[in-house]
Design a protein around this motif. Sequence first.
Motif, PDB file in Angstrom:
ATOM      1  N   ILE A   1       0.666  -1.050   0.249  1.00 51.80           N
ATOM      2  CA  ILE A   1       0.073   0.405  -0.194  1.00 51.80           C
ATOM      3  C   ILE A   1       0.829   1.634   0.280  1.00 51.80           C
ATOM      4  CG2 ILE A   1      -2.037   1.355   1.525  1.00 51.80           C
ATOM      5  CD1 ILE A   1      -2.583  -2.288   2.704  1.00 51.80           C
ATOM      6  N   PRO A   2       0.688   2.018  -1.164  1.00 50.50           N
ATOM      7  CA  PRO A   2       1.859   3.322  -0.619  1.00 50.50           C
ATOM      8  C   PRO A   2       1.265   3.844   0.489  1.00 50.50           C
ATOM      9  CG  PRO A   2      -0.241   3.672  -2.269  1.00 50.50           C
ATOM     10  CD  PRO A   2      -0.922   2.134  -1.964  1.00 50.50           C
ATOM     11  N   LEU A   3       2.148   5.326   0.743  1.00 53.80           N
ATOM     12  CA  LEU A   3       2.415   5.980   1.336  1.00 53.80           C
ATOM     13  C   LEU A   3       1.409   6.684   1.240  1.00 53.80           C
ATOM     14  CD1 LEU A   3       3.155   6.569   4.441  1.00 53.80           C
ATOM     15  CD2 LEU A   3       4.787   8.029   3.409  1.00 53.80           C
ATOM     16  N   PHE A   4      -0.247   6.762   1.705  1.00 51.55           N
ATOM     17  CA  PHE A   4      -1.417   8.625   1.663  1.00 51.55           C
ATOM     18  C   PHE A   4      -0.264   9.692   1.369  1.00 51.55           C
ATOM     19  CE2 PHE A   4      -5.048  10.299   0.854  1.00 51.55           C
ATOM     20  CZ  PHE A   4      -4.561  10.884   1.667  1.00 51.55           C
ATOM     21  N   GLU A   5       0.823   9.951   1.802  1.00 53.93           N
ATOM     22  CA  GLU A   5       0.907  11.219   1.474  1.00 53.93           C
ATOM     23  C   GLU A   5       1.664  11.215   0.041  1.00 53.93           C
ATOM     24  OE1 GLU A   5       1.968  10.097   3.800  1.00 53.93           O
ATOM     25  OE2 GLU A   5       0.372  11.013   5.386  1.00 53.93           O
ATOM     26  N   ASP A   6       2.822  10.653  -0.626  1.00 52.45           N
ATOM     27  CA  ASP A   6       2.805   9.848  -1.291  1.00 52.45           C
ATOM     28  C   ASP A   6       1.861   9.751  -2.228  1.00 52.45           C
ATOM     29  OD1 ASP A   6       5.807   7.782  -0.127  1.00 52.45           O
ATOM     30  OD2 ASP A   6       5.589  10.471  -0.222  1.00 52.45           O
ATOM     31  N   TYR A   7       1.308   9.038  -2.395  1.00 53.08           N
ATOM     32  CA  TYR A   7      -0.035   8.019  -3.023  1.00 53.08           C
ATOM     33  C   TYR A   7      -0.206  10.170  -3.888  1.00 53.08           C
ATOM     34  CZ  TYR A   7      -4.093   6.761  -5.207  1.00 53.08           C
ATOM     35  OH  TYR A   7      -5.441   6.413  -5.518  1.00 53.08           O
ATOM     36  N   ILE A   8      -0.687  10.634  -2.718  1.00 53.07           N
ATOM     37  CA  ILE A   8      -2.203  12.092  -3.226  1.00 53.07           C
ATOM     38  C   ILE A   8      -0.671  13.145  -4.124  1.00 53.07           C
ATOM     39  CG2 ILE A   8      -3.118  11.431  -1.120  1.00 53.07           C
ATOM     40  CD1 ILE A   8      -2.226  13.781   0.211  1.00 53.07           C
ATOM     41  N   LYS A   9       0.070  12.788  -3.272  1.00 55.89           N
ATOM     42  CA  LYS A   9       1.446  13.854  -4.767  1.00 55.89           C
ATOM     43  C   LYS A   9       1.202  14.397  -5.965  1.00 55.89           C
ATOM     44  CE  LYS A   9       5.353  13.731  -2.011  1.00 55.89           C
ATOM     45  NZ  LYS A   9       6.642  13.450  -1.597  1.00 55.89           N
ATOM     46  N   PRO A  10       1.198  13.453  -7.229  1.00 51.57           N
ATOM     47  CA  PRO A  10       0.307  13.918  -8.455  1.00 51.57           C
ATOM     48  C   PRO A  10      -1.035  14.269  -8.318  1.00 51.57           C
ATOM     49  CG  PRO A  10       1.304  10.939  -7.938  1.00 51.57           C
ATOM     50  CD  PRO A  10       0.924  12.220  -6.487  1.00 51.57           C
ATOM     51  N   PHE A  11      -1.684  14.419  -7.265  1.00 54.74           N
ATOM     52  CA  PHE A  11      -2.836  15.048  -7.513  1.00 54.74           C
ATOM     53  C   PHE A  11      -3.061  16.371  -6.963  1.00 54.74           C
ATOM     54  CE2 PHE A  11      -5.386  10.745  -8.662  1.00 54.74           C
ATOM     55  CZ  PHE A  11      -4.441  10.073  -7.827  1.00 54.74           C
ATOM     56  N   THR A  12      -2.206  16.137  -5.756  1.00 59.39           N
ATOM     57  CA  THR A  12      -2.055  17.564  -4.751  1.00 59.39           C
ATOM     58  C   THR A  12      -1.575  18.657  -5.163  1.00 59.39           C
ATOM     59  OG1 THR A  12      -0.840  16.594  -3.803  1.00 59.39           O
ATOM     60  CG2 THR A  12      -3.093  16.447  -2.957  1.00 59.39           C
ATOM     61  N   GLU A  13      -0.189  17.743  -6.415  1.00 55.25           N
ATOM     62  CA  GLU A  13       1.256  19.610  -6.707  1.00 55.25           C
ATOM     63  C   GLU A  13       0.444  19.446  -7.924  1.00 55.25           C
ATOM     64  OE1 GLU A  13       4.418  16.562  -7.357  1.00 55.25           O
ATOM     65  OE2 GLU A  13       4.720  17.107  -5.436  1.00 55.25           O
ATOM     66  N   ALA A  14      -0.659  19.822  -9.109  1.00 59.72           N
ATOM     67  CA  ALA A  14      -1.358  19.935  -9.177  1.00 59.72           C
ATOM     68  C   ALA A  14      -2.355  21.144  -8.885  1.00 59.72           C
ATOM     69  CB  ALA A  14      -1.926  18.639 -10.448  1.00 59.72           C
ATOM     70  N   LYS A  15      -2.745  20.713  -7.866  1.00 58.45           N
ATOM     71  CA  LYS A  15      -3.946  21.054  -7.767  1.00 58.45           C
ATOM     72  C   LYS A  15      -3.024  23.061  -7.650  1.00 58.45           C
ATOM     73  CE  LYS A  15      -6.953  21.833  -3.797  1.00 58.45           C
ATOM     74  NZ  LYS A  15      -7.154  21.625  -1.969  1.00 58.45           N
ATOM     75  N   PRO A  16      -3.575  24.544  -8.540  1.00 55.97           N
ATOM     76  CA  PRO A  16      -3.240  25.671  -7.910  1.00 55.97           C
ATOM     77  C   PRO A  16      -3.899  26.012  -7.232  1.00 55.97           C
ATOM     78  CG  PRO A  16      -5.278  25.361  -9.520  1.00 55.97           C
ATOM     79  CD  PRO A  16      -4.836  24.001  -9.005  1.00 55.97           C
ATOM     80  N   SER A  17      -2.743  26.728  -6.473  1.00 56.68           N
ATOM     81  CA  SER A  17      -2.143  27.357  -4.686  1.00 56.68           C
ATOM     82  C   SER A  17      -4.060  28.439  -4.927  1.00 56.68           C
ATOM     83  CB  SER A  17      -1.488  27.523  -4.736  1.00 56.68           C
ATOM     84  OG  SER A  17      -0.562  28.820  -5.156  1.00 56.68           O
ATOM     85  N   LYS A  18      -4.496  28.521  -4.428  1.00 53.44           N
ATOM     86  CA  LYS A  18      -5.736  29.831  -4.287  1.00 53.44           C
ATOM     87  C   LYS A  18      -4.704  30.879  -2.714  1.00 53.44           C
ATOM     88  CE  LYS A  18      -9.491  27.071  -4.597  1.00 53.44           C
ATOM     89  NZ  LYS A  18     -10.642  26.777  -4.253  1.00 53.44           N
ATOM     90  N   LYS A  19      -4.671  31.951  -3.982  1.00 57.44           N
ATOM     91  CA  LYS A  19      -4.644  32.886  -3.081  1.00 57.44           C
ATOM     92  C   LYS A  19      -4.999  33.991  -2.965  1.00 57.44           C
ATOM     93  CE  LYS A  19       0.611  32.937  -4.177  1.00 57.44           C
ATOM     94  NZ  LYS A  19       1.866  33.597  -5.563  1.00 57.44           N
ATOM     95  N   ILE A  20      -5.670  34.685  -2.040  1.00 54.77           N
ATOM     96  CA  ILE A  20      -6.737  35.634  -1.675  1.00 54.77           C
ATOM     97  C   ILE A  20      -5.729  36.410  -1.764  1.00 54.77           C
ATOM     98  CG2 ILE A  20      -8.394  36.348   0.010  1.00 54.77           C
ATOM     99  CD1 ILE A  20      -8.468  32.960   0.948  1.00 54.77           C
ATOM    100  N   GLY A  21      -6.666  37.858  -2.299  1.00 46.74           N
ATOM    101  CA  GLY A  21      -6.150  39.506  -2.701  1.00 46.74           C
ATOM    102  C   GLY A  21      -6.790  40.162  -2.188  1.00 46.74           C
ATOM    103  N   LEU A  22      -6.222  41.203  -1.601  1.00 47.95           N
ATOM    104  CA  LEU A  22      -7.673  42.194  -0.865  1.00 47.95           C
ATOM    105  C   LEU A  22      -7.654  43.348  -2.199  1.00 47.95           C
ATOM    106  CD1 LEU A  22      -7.210  42.939   1.968  1.00 47.95           C
ATOM    107  CD2 LEU A  22      -8.793  42.245   1.086  1.00 47.95           C
ATOM    108  N   VAL A  23      -8.243  43.170  -2.921  1.00 43.85           N
ATOM    109  CA  VAL A  23      -8.477  44.754  -4.389  1.00 43.85           C
ATOM    110  C   VAL A  23      -8.717  46.261  -3.883  1.00 43.85           C
ATOM    111  CG1 VAL A  23      -8.885  45.046  -6.223  1.00 43.85           C
ATOM    112  CG2 VAL A  23      -8.419  42.696  -6.206  1.00 43.85           C
ATOM    113  N   GLY A  24      -8.776  46.826  -3.049  1.00 44.74           N
ATOM    114  CA  GLY A  24      -8.280  47.925  -2.704  1.00 44.74           C
ATOM    115  C   GLY A  24      -8.975  49.047  -3.700  1.00 44.74           C
TER     116      GLY A  24
END
Lengths: 365, 511
Positions: free
Chosen positions: B488-511
């Motif tokens: 069984i793969p280590l969960f953290e290794d298994y999900i890497k390909p899925f999560t690395e592709a996930k774009p990070s959401k940055k919250i910014g303030l627009v004034g």
Amino acid sequence: MIHYEKIALKCSERLKKWSLGDPHFGDPRYFPKKLTLGNFTEIIHSDGGSRVCFVDGGNTEILNTPSFVVHLTRVGYCIYEDTVKIEDNSMPPSVDFFTVAFAEQKGRGIYYSVEVTPASERFQQLLPDAEDLQFDSFDRTLMDGLNRAPLTKVANMSRAFIEWRLAEELCRSALKGGDLLVRDGSLQTSVTGESKYANRAYGEALRRGVLFSGLAKTSNLFTDSGMPLFSAISILANRNELNEKRWYYHPIVDIKAPDHKAVMLAVKLHPRSKHVFRFEILDSQAGEMSDFNQVTGLLASNASDLTFPGYPYGLIEADRIARVRDEEIEPSRIQLLSALSGLGSWSELEAFIHATDAHSVIDEI
Amino acid sequence: MAKLEVVGSLVRGKHGHLMIRQKSDAVIELGDLLVADNPDGHTLLQVFDLGYGSLISTKSLEMISGMMVEGYSTDLGFMDPNLRNYVIAEVKAVAQFSNGKIRIPKTLPRFLNEVRPVTSKDLEYIEKPENPVYLGKIRSGSKIIDVDVNLAAEKALTHHILVPATTGRGKSNLVKTMVWSLTTNSKVGLLILDPHDEYYGRHGSGLKDHPEASNYISYYSPKTTPGSIMPVFHLSTVRFGHFRGIVEFTEAQSDALHVASNSYNERWIEAIMRDEDLPGVQLITRQVLKRRLTTSLGLFIDDNDDIQCRTGTFSNTRGETTLLDILKKLESGGKVIIDTSLYSDQVELLVGSIIINEALNKYKFYKQEGTLEEKPVLNVLIEEAPRVLGAEAMASGSNIYGDVAREGRKFRIGLTAITQLTSLIPRTVLANMNTKIILGNELKQEREAIITSASQDLSMDDQNIASLDVGEAIVSSNFTRFAIPIQIPLFEDYIKPFTEAKPSKKIGLVG
């Protein structure tokens, strides 16, 4: 006092009083030498480079009647260079023969006639000459005391002849100058006709420069005090702090018998060994050696196996290769009986078999 | 076969128990998969035991050993060591591959057939099912073969799964991996009762990290966590049948509950808590019932005369739609995780019972009306399964978990039961659990219980199971051709390909 203790006491008293004595040979052609400490030489371990070939044979009865016997005979060999086994493609490691010995009347006597058939036609060259396989049933070299020689003994002797033939063939095709051939047993021939094959093997060895020798596991030689000869030599060594060393002892006896062309040594091949063996080198080769370290060192290098320190492992292996196992006998016997039955000879055969099988019938009850 | 690949040769044995003599420079491991090539394919063999073999007698070997340890073996050694002393691997044939098919072996490989390690090419006949639940990769000993192991989700999940393992062998890792692979599978609804709050990933990685988590996963937790929902069940959604097999009542108490339910319908708990009249029920029984509800559900009446729950799980003022929401999520192929880490055993099981009872009723109805096959399969994951499936639990009366184990398959509802003590679960229940994902277990009694209930003959695999390391497992299932060893793969290794592709959401303030 319980009788075991009485017997033990008698043995113990005798053992303690026994003197070593000197080698004793009843045959006037043997000239024994006194046992002396100065005849021990420490064996220096060989540097290797030469090969040691071990030869042995085995045979077992497939069919036994008073008038004919059938044996399965096997001869085998192995070659070592130091501790590494060498594969040789010139010959398979073992060769099988079927030996059939018949009793037949010739004139007023009963003679034994032996026919040997190799399991493969390829090994015809190992067969003894047919004329050498005829024996008088009262041949003194085969007799059982004053009784006619048992038929099974001549079948055994054909094996001995084939072993010499194999040794000859190995010297010719598998070994080179400087290699050592060790047969299981001494170089003494004992049966009518055996010397011929021994001499052939020696001749080939001399031609090729292969050192020819034999090592006997057991010996029935004695000293003149009644002690086993090789035990006496061993005790002499141990009394003089040679017990933690490898050594050979020579000379034991000068041999002038034409059927025993050997120089005899006693050898202890490993410091941890408790055994001293009879080791013989072809006399014409031994005569050219200043000492026997070359040969004994080579042998000692093969005698360091944990299962039997001091005994050449190659002889253990050759014995294993040449041994005919119990489980091989019955299938061979059945096939032979089946073939005989198929030829319509069963009823005659039965009469022969029942002449001597009462014992085995009783065993089965 | 190139001589270098050969690891041994078949020397003796019989069907189901063959012996391989290991080549001197090879290393065969427990659990290794080996291949004996045949003219029309190959036979897959699995190592279940290892032993020493020697041409030297036992007595001589003991003598030699003594010489070696006592220091008498200087300048001594073994001649022909490779020939005289060796390792014997005991193997069984697990599958025969030929002509594109996998078969149960019915013939012996050739005598003295050489064997080699398995490669991924040898296993190419193993097909990926249409609707897979991912378990890991095939394992040969401790080596990983790059062949994925999947089960057909619908079949495996409705025919129940048992995960027997002692602590620390990787159960949670396995479950997270399986659930992750099913997250976006809308043909499968999962209810996960999580007594250790380890699957969602409040701290560390978990199912929350799935890119589609917000669409497919609902996380119910009494702890305030971003993304979690407070699990509050309105008392009106609790029926007395939900208590069956979870809370024990005497006959008199059960009768009283019937009366309360008939008299007050959805208000029956409230009626008991408020000491309202129960016709024909003695006062003492009413009082005892109230006490039982107080202790088992943690209910009490506050200063405002409202019925409250100490854990906040039940209420008479909130949570009217909780059960419906959960059922709706499950029926749409969603995954519902309920953090029960702050609940008592009884409350956890009761919450599960409430949901499963209603789900089962709905699915029975769908079956009646002929629409069941259109619905996603449901699977309930429950830990420490002997609490509800054990012989003791079942002896005191059936419960909804046992019902699902026995007949849930008919209604496309299954269980995934996790346990350290398989021996406590009756064989009749174990026999219904058609997939067992066996993790390491040192307890012989437990291994025996697992082995005797497995879908394949694992009678020789005791040593294999005992020696399973963390993350190693054996999958024994009615839906696999043979018991498959997996890593069984280590969960953290298994999900890497899925999560690395996930774009990070940055919250910014627009004034």
